[in-house]
Scaffold this active site. Structure first.
Site, mmCIF file in Angstrom:
data_model
loop_
_atom_site.group_PDB
_atom_site.id
_atom_site.type_symbol
_atom_site.label_atom_id
_atom_site.label_comp_id
_atom_site.label_asym_id
_atom_site.label_seq_id
_atom_site.Cartn_x
_atom_site.Cartn_y
_atom_site.Cartn_z
ATOM 1 N N SER A 54 14.865 19.239 -0.473
ATOM 2 C CA SER A 54 14.942 18.937 -1.909
ATOM 3 C C SER A 54 13.720 19.484 -2.626
ATOM 4 C CB SER A 54 14.985 17.415 -2.068
ATOM 5 O OG SER A 54 14.710 17.060 -3.399
ATOM 6 N N TYR A 111 11.909 8.407 -0.092
ATOM 7 C CA TYR A 111 12.993 9.388 0.103
ATOM 8 C C TYR A 111 12.412 10.806 0.156
ATOM 9 C CZ TYR A 111 16.459 12.828 -1.232
ATOM 10 O OH TYR A 111 17.209 13.971 -1.291
ATOM 11 N N LYS A 132 11.919 14.007 3.347
ATOM 12 C CA LYS A 132 12.255 15.444 3.336
ATOM 13 C C LYS A 132 11.052 16.284 3.781
ATOM 14 C CE LYS A 132 16.451 14.932 1.966
ATOM 15 N NZ LYS A 132 17.557 15.162 2.911
HETATM 16 P P1 NAD Z 1 25.833 11.814 -0.016
HETATM 17 O O1 NAD Z 1 25.296 10.444 0.141
HETATM 18 O O2 NAD Z 1 27.042 12.002 -0.872
HETATM 19 O O3 NAD Z 1 26.148 12.440 1.421
HETATM 20 C C1 NAD Z 1 25.441 12.075 2.583
HETATM 21 C C2 NAD Z 1 26.472 11.706 3.637
HETATM 22 O O4 NAD Z 1 25.829 11.353 4.850
HETATM 23 C C3 NAD Z 1 27.316 10.491 3.222
HETATM 24 O O5 NAD Z 1 28.684 10.826 3.399
HETATM 25 C C4 NAD Z 1 26.876 9.378 4.176
HETATM 26 O O6 NAD Z 1 27.956 8.508 4.480
HETATM 27 C C5 NAD Z 1 26.409 10.170 5.373
HETATM 28 N N1 NAD Z 1 25.353 9.553 6.195
HETATM 29 C C6 NAD Z 1 24.170 9.008 5.780
HETATM 30 N N2 NAD Z 1 23.448 8.630 6.838
HETATM 31 C C7 NAD Z 1 24.168 8.938 7.948
HETATM 32 C C8 NAD Z 1 23.935 8.820 9.343
HETATM 33 N N3 NAD Z 1 22.792 8.306 9.831
HETATM 34 N N4 NAD Z 1 24.886 9.253 10.207
HETATM 35 C C9 NAD Z 1 26.040 9.784 9.739
HETATM 36 N N5 NAD Z 1 26.313 9.938 8.445
HETATM 37 C C10 NAD Z 1 25.378 9.533 7.548
HETATM 38 O O7 NAD Z 1 24.654 12.748 -0.527
HETATM 39 P P2 NAD Z 1 24.680 14.248 -1.067
HETATM 40 O O8 NAD Z 1 24.338 14.222 -2.505
HETATM 41 O O9 NAD Z 1 25.895 14.935 -0.616
HETATM 42 O O10 NAD Z 1 23.411 14.812 -0.304
HETATM 43 C C11 NAD Z 1 23.517 15.448 0.950
HETATM 44 C C12 NAD Z 1 22.130 15.780 1.465
HETATM 45 O O11 NAD Z 1 21.449 16.587 0.507
HETATM 46 C C13 NAD Z 1 21.239 14.545 1.687
HETATM 47 O O12 NAD Z 1 20.451 14.768 2.817
HETATM 48 C C14 NAD Z 1 20.384 14.515 0.429
HETATM 49 O O13 NAD Z 1 19.155 13.900 0.660
HETATM 50 C C15 NAD Z 1 20.193 16.005 0.164
HETATM 51 N N6 NAD Z 1 19.898 16.287 -1.245
HETATM 52 C C16 NAD Z 1 20.741 15.848 -2.235
HETATM 53 C C17 NAD Z 1 20.446 16.105 -3.568
HETATM 54 C C18 NAD Z 1 21.354 15.615 -4.668
HETATM 55 O O14 NAD Z 1 20.964 15.663 -5.829
HETATM 56 N N7 NAD Z 1 22.564 15.148 -4.398
HETATM 57 C C19 NAD Z 1 19.285 16.810 -3.910
HETATM 58 C C20 NAD Z 1 18.446 17.265 -2.882
HETATM 59 C C21 NAD Z 1 18.765 16.999 -1.550
HETATM 60 C C1 UD1 Z 2 16.189 12.716 -8.744
HETATM 61 C C2 UD1 Z 2 15.110 12.301 -7.783
HETATM 62 C C3 UD1 Z 2 14.890 13.393 -6.760
HETATM 63 C C4 UD1 Z 2 16.196 13.735 -6.074
HETATM 64 C C5 UD1 Z 2 17.213 14.128 -7.142
HETATM 65 C C6 UD1 Z 2 18.541 14.429 -6.581
HETATM 66 C C7 UD1 Z 2 13.641 10.782 -9.041
HETATM 67 C C8 UD1 Z 2 12.286 10.585 -9.617
HETATM 68 N N1 UD1 Z 2 13.888 11.994 -8.484
HETATM 69 O O1 UD1 Z 2 15.761 13.877 -9.436
HETATM 70 O O2 UD1 Z 2 13.950 12.981 -5.784
HETATM 71 O O3 UD1 Z 2 16.022 14.817 -5.163
HETATM 72 O O4 UD1 Z 2 17.365 13.048 -8.065
HETATM 73 O O5 UD1 Z 2 19.189 13.290 -6.108
HETATM 74 O O6 UD1 Z 2 14.483 9.899 -9.063
HETATM 75 N N2 UD1 Z 2 17.766 10.749 -16.862
HETATM 76 C C9 UD1 Z 2 17.916 10.015 -18.025
HETATM 77 N N3 UD1 Z 2 18.760 8.945 -17.997
HETATM 78 C C10 UD1 Z 2 19.452 8.573 -16.878
HETATM 79 C C11 UD1 Z 2 19.286 9.336 -15.688
HETATM 80 C C12 UD1 Z 2 18.414 10.411 -15.720
HETATM 81 O O7 UD1 Z 2 17.314 10.302 -19.056
HETATM 82 O O8 UD1 Z 2 20.190 7.568 -16.920
HETATM 83 C C13 UD1 Z 2 16.863 11.934 -16.884
HETATM 84 C C14 UD1 Z 2 15.684 11.797 -15.936
HETATM 85 O O9 UD1 Z 2 14.586 11.269 -16.598
HETATM 86 C C15 UD1 Z 2 15.476 13.253 -15.525
HETATM 87 C C16 UD1 Z 2 16.848 13.919 -15.655
HETATM 88 O O10 UD1 Z 2 17.625 13.039 -16.448
HETATM 89 O O11 UD1 Z 2 14.627 13.869 -16.423
HETATM 90 C C17 UD1 Z 2 17.519 14.130 -14.336
HETATM 91 O O12 UD1 Z 2 17.490 12.911 -13.617
HETATM 92 P P1 UD1 Z 2 18.187 12.732 -12.196
HETATM 93 O O13 UD1 Z 2 19.596 13.192 -12.263
HETATM 94 O O14 UD1 Z 2 17.937 11.338 -11.729
HETATM 95 O O15 UD1 Z 2 17.428 13.789 -11.268
HETATM 96 P P2 UD1 Z 2 15.851 13.939 -10.983
HETATM 97 O O16 UD1 Z 2 15.071 12.822 -11.520
HETATM 98 O O17 UD1 Z 2 15.470 15.310 -11.386
#
Ligand code: NAD
Ligand code: UD1
Length: 338
Positions: free
Chosen positions: A124, A149, A153
């Site tokens: 991330s 969290y 990473k």
């Molecule tokens: P998500 O929660 O939708 O998907 C994660 C999946 O992993 C879920 O289906 C959950 O049931 C499963 N899971 C969790 N722990 C497990 C375990 N120990 N064993 C087996 N299954 C398990 O999340 P996502 O948004 O699809 O994110 C996927 C990956 O990307 C995560 O590692 C997350 O940290 C990373 N990531 C997500 C974002 C984002 O904004 N969504 C941003 C940066 C990184």
């Molecule tokens: C967040 C996490 C980041 C994670 C990422 C993806 C924090 C501080 N960071 O990023 O670690 O990798 O999600 O899951 O939580 N916002 C509003 N109102 C809302 C929600 C969000 O104004 O109800 C604003 C936030 O202030 C931010 C932007 O929207 O500026 C995006 O927010 P969000 O979607 O939560 O992502 P990040 O904070 O960038």
């Protein structure tokens, strides 16, 4: 190729599994469904007209991993499984460190035993913390992530780097995602958060569908163009295709390697721009109020995407308009998720 996808029922995982199946790769998924539904897998199978081999369970369960690796052969593992809620990680740090870090160690141990040497990891942009000035490139200094969290990473990247140093066969591509949003254009799969969403896009789309009254915008006096925070929002289908390109890249590497890639668009958008864009492209009204800043939020960050363009031959193709239309298409067809 034969690919194992951990966390493949989740948001980014399901979109990646769909793109892999569309390209006729063979996909096996392990997911404990702790934050997802088996329905995402059913829909992905329907959309691609292909089958997924699905194991319900936890990557911390060694017996399960032995069964999966013993019964199948894989060229590459794409590792999404992990917990991802920033606020929850502050309240329950041990559960995050255990699930994310010990889970990854458990997976990598079995990969090494079964001689599966290619790993694509979900990292991330949060690992950059506040140490560098955006746009972040892969050599930007890494900071102190603002949550357990984010720490998981950073620590996992370090663990994987050390495994690569100790093993002449192991190859890792760590993909640092910026802000993934949107949904497959079919509207059949998308982001399905449990409870009240923490992230911006799911919140906006639930205001549009009438589930939530109004959006709270966290702060309007940041040092940005309009005073609200700026992020690099990237369409989840583009992100999924980034994994396909990383898969091709990793298969071609002859020597053991640990390489990180930013996956974003390279362009920042503010919270207000996101609200306006959603309203313009979906014709839905989003009432909002400005409230206090959210602790831990950075004013602005976005990706330098040159490395992914050059080495993975990948760049984001979809526009903000696509992101808004596809988010709304998913939300309005599935107001209660799966
Ligand atoms: P998500 O929660 O939708 O998907 C994660 C999946 O992993 C879920 O289906 C959950 O049931 C499963 N899971 C969790 N722990 C497990 C375990 N120990 N064993 C087996 N299954 C398990 O999340 P996502 O948004 O699809 O994110 C996927 C990956 O990307 C995560 O590692 C997350 O940290 C990373 N990531 C997500 C974002 C984002 O904004 N969504 C941003 C940066 C990184
Ligand atoms: C967040 C996490 C980041 C994670 C990422 C993806 C924090 C501080 N960071 O990023 O670690 O990798 O999600 O899951 O939580 N916002 C509003 N109102 C809302 C929600 C969000 O104004 O109800 C604003 C936030 O202030 C931010 C932007 O929207 O500026 C995006 O927010 P969000 O979607 O939560 O992502 P990040 O904070 O960038």
């Amino acid at each position: 190729m034969k690919v194992l996808v951990t966390g493949g029922a989740g948001y980014i995982g399901s979109h990646t599994v769909l793109e892999l199946l569309r390209l006729e790769h063979e996909v096996t998924v392990i997911d404990d469904l702790s934050n997802s539904s088996i329905e995402s897998i059913r829909r992905v199978e329907k959309l691609s007209a292909r089958k997924v081999k699905f194991y319900q369970g936890n990557i911390l369960d060694k017996n399960l991993l032995r069964t999966v690796f013993g019964r199948n052969t894989f060229t590459t593992v794409i590792h999404f499984a992990g917990y991802k809620a920033v606020g929850e990680s502050i309240k329950e740090p041990l559960s995050y460190y255990h699930n994310n870090i010990t889970g990854t160690i458990s997976l990598v141990e079995e990969m090494l035993k079964y001689r599966v040497h290619n790993l694509i990891f979900s990292s991330s942009a949060t690992v950059y913390g506040s140490a560098s000035v955006p746009p972040y490139n892969e050599n930007s200094e890494l900071g102190q992530p603002t949550s357990p969290y984010g720490q998981t990473k950073l620590i996992i990247e370090q663990v994987l780097q050390d495994v690569v140093s100790s093993n002449s066969d192991f190859k890792v591509s760590s993909l640092r995602y910026f802000n993934p949003i949107g949904a497959d254009e079919s509207g059949e799969i998308g982001e399905d958060p449990k409870g009240i969403p923490n992230n911006l896009m799911p919140f906006i789309s639930q205001v549009a569908s009438g589930k939530l009254d109004k959006l709270s915008i966290f702060g309007s006096d940041y040092k940005t163009e309009d005073g609200t925070c700026e992020r690099d929002y990237v369409h989840v289908t583009d992100l999924a295709n980034g994994h396909v390109n990383a898969l091709n890249w990793i298969e071609k590497q002859k020597l053991s390697v640990f390489e990180v890639f930013n996956l974003g668009t390279g362009k920042p958008s503010s919270v207000l721009q996101m609200v306006n864009s959603f309203q313009q492209h979906t014709k839905q009204r989003i009432p909002f109020e400005i409230v206090d800043k959210r602790p831990g939020d950075l004013a602005a960050f976005w990706a330098d995407v040159n490395k992914a363009e050059r080495d993975l031959n990948w760049s984001a193709k979809k526009s903000l308009r696509n992101m808004m239309e596809d988010t709304w298409n998913w939300q309005k067809n599935n107001p209660n998720g799966y």
